[in-house]
Design a protein around this motif. Structure first.
Motif, short mmCIF file in Angstrom:
data_model
loop_
_atom_site.label_atom_id
_atom_site.label_comp_id
_atom_site.label_asym_id
_atom_site.label_seq_id
_atom_site.Cartn_x
_atom_site.Cartn_y
_atom_site.Cartn_z
N UNK A 53 87.86 46.61 113.21
CA UNK A 53 88.12 48.02 113.35
C UNK A 53 89.25 48.28 114.32
N UNK A 54 89.31 47.51 115.41
CA UNK A 54 90.35 47.71 116.42
C UNK A 54 91.72 47.36 115.85
N UNK A 55 91.75 46.42 114.90
CA UNK A 55 93.02 46.05 114.29
C UNK A 55 93.59 47.23 113.50
N UNK A 56 92.72 47.90 112.76
CA UNK A 56 93.14 49.08 111.98
C UNK A 56 93.58 50.20 112.91
N UNK A 57 92.89 50.34 114.02
CA UNK A 57 93.24 51.36 114.99
C UNK A 57 94.60 51.08 115.61
N UNK A 58 94.88 49.83 115.88
CA UNK A 58 96.18 49.45 116.44
C UNK A 58 97.30 49.73 115.45
N UNK A 59 97.06 49.47 114.18
CA UNK A 59 98.07 49.76 113.15
C UNK A 59 98.36 51.27 113.11
N UNK A 60 97.33 52.08 113.17
CA UNK A 60 97.51 53.53 113.17
C UNK A 60 98.28 54.00 114.39
N UNK A 61 97.95 53.45 115.55
CA UNK A 61 98.65 53.82 116.77
C UNK A 61 100.13 53.43 116.70
N UNK A 62 100.42 52.31 116.13
CA UNK A 62 101.81 51.88 115.97
C UNK A 62 102.57 52.86 115.07
N UNK A 63 101.94 53.30 114.01
CA UNK A 63 102.58 54.26 113.10
C UNK A 63 102.83 55.59 113.80
N UNK A 64 101.88 56.00 114.60
CA UNK A 64 102.04 57.26 115.33
C UNK A 64 103.20 57.15 116.30
N UNK A 65 103.30 56.03 116.99
CA UNK A 65 104.39 55.83 117.94
C UNK A 65 105.73 55.84 117.23
N UNK A 66 105.81 55.23 116.04
CA UNK A 66 107.05 55.21 115.28
C UNK A 66 107.47 56.62 114.87
N UNK A 67 106.51 57.45 114.44
CA UNK A 67 106.85 58.81 114.02
C UNK A 67 107.25 59.67 115.20
N UNK A 68 106.71 59.39 116.40
CA UNK A 68 107.09 60.15 117.59
C UNK A 68 108.51 59.82 118.01
N UNK A 69 108.91 58.59 117.77
CA UNK A 69 110.25 58.16 118.16
C UNK A 69 111.32 58.63 117.17
N UNK A 70 110.92 59.04 116.01
CA UNK A 70 111.88 59.50 115.01
C UNK A 70 112.46 60.84 115.43
#
Length: 182
Positions: free
Chosen positions: A1-18
């Motif tokens: 579950x934590x792996x999936x959560x980390x993937x989601x957090x990475x995606x959120x960080x990428x969209x914030x940097x855009x």
């Protein structure tokens, strides 16, 4: 579950940097044409329905005129309406409210230029009826029927032109005579 959560957090960080897109997004010509046709199709559907309702109203007016020609009771009711209330309680073609005191209405272009004028009749008044009022009503009915039938022909042509419209060129125009007046 934590792996999936980390993937989601990475995606959120990428969209914030855009960077946020500044200004409107350009629309392709194909998309613009599609949107125009879609809007035109919706307008066409509504306009076809509105035209059918208008044709039904005109058909009802013709039926009323046919009935009044045969029905003495309706003639008397319209006579009372004209003599007592200047026709305001009757159909549009005997309503004298907008005509009395405005003689220029008969001189201007439009449907009233050819209408039977109340000044040419001995219209009765409250307490003293006149048979000339009935003659006025009959003449106005004949005049109105011609206008209504012309409107029906124009609206039928408009309906068929609207049905065959390609949704890309300019839409057909409703030019029924009373639509220009009222």
């Amino acid at each position: 579950m934590s792996k999936e959560l980390n993937v989601l957090l990475e995606r959120i960080e990428k969209t914030e940097n855009m960077k946020a897109i500044e200004g409107p997004v350009p629309v392709s010509a194909e998309l613009s044409a599609l949107l125009n046709r879609t809007g035109n199709r919706k307008w066409q559907e509504v306009e076809l329905l509105r035209t059918l309702y208008h044709l039904q109203e005109l058909q009802f007016e013709i039926e009323v005129i046919k009935h009044v020609r045969k029905c003495e009771q309706c003639q008397v009711e319209l006579q009372l309406s004209v003599e007592r209330y200047r026709g305001s309680r009757g159909p549009w073609w005997i309503n004298l409210q907008n005509e009395i005191g405005f003689p220029e209405i008969y001189e201007e272009e439009g449907i009233y230029k050819t209408c039977p004028k109340p000044q040419n009749y001995q219209i009765g008044y409250y307490g003293h009826s006149s048979q000339d009022t009935i003659r006025f009503i009959m003449d106005r009915m004949a005049w109105a029927e011609k206008i209504i039938r012309a409107d029906v022909e124009i609206l039928v042509d408009y309906y068929f032109a609207l049905e065959e419209w390609d949704l890309e060129s300019s839409p057909p125009i409703d030019i029924s005579s009373r639509a220009l007046i009222f």
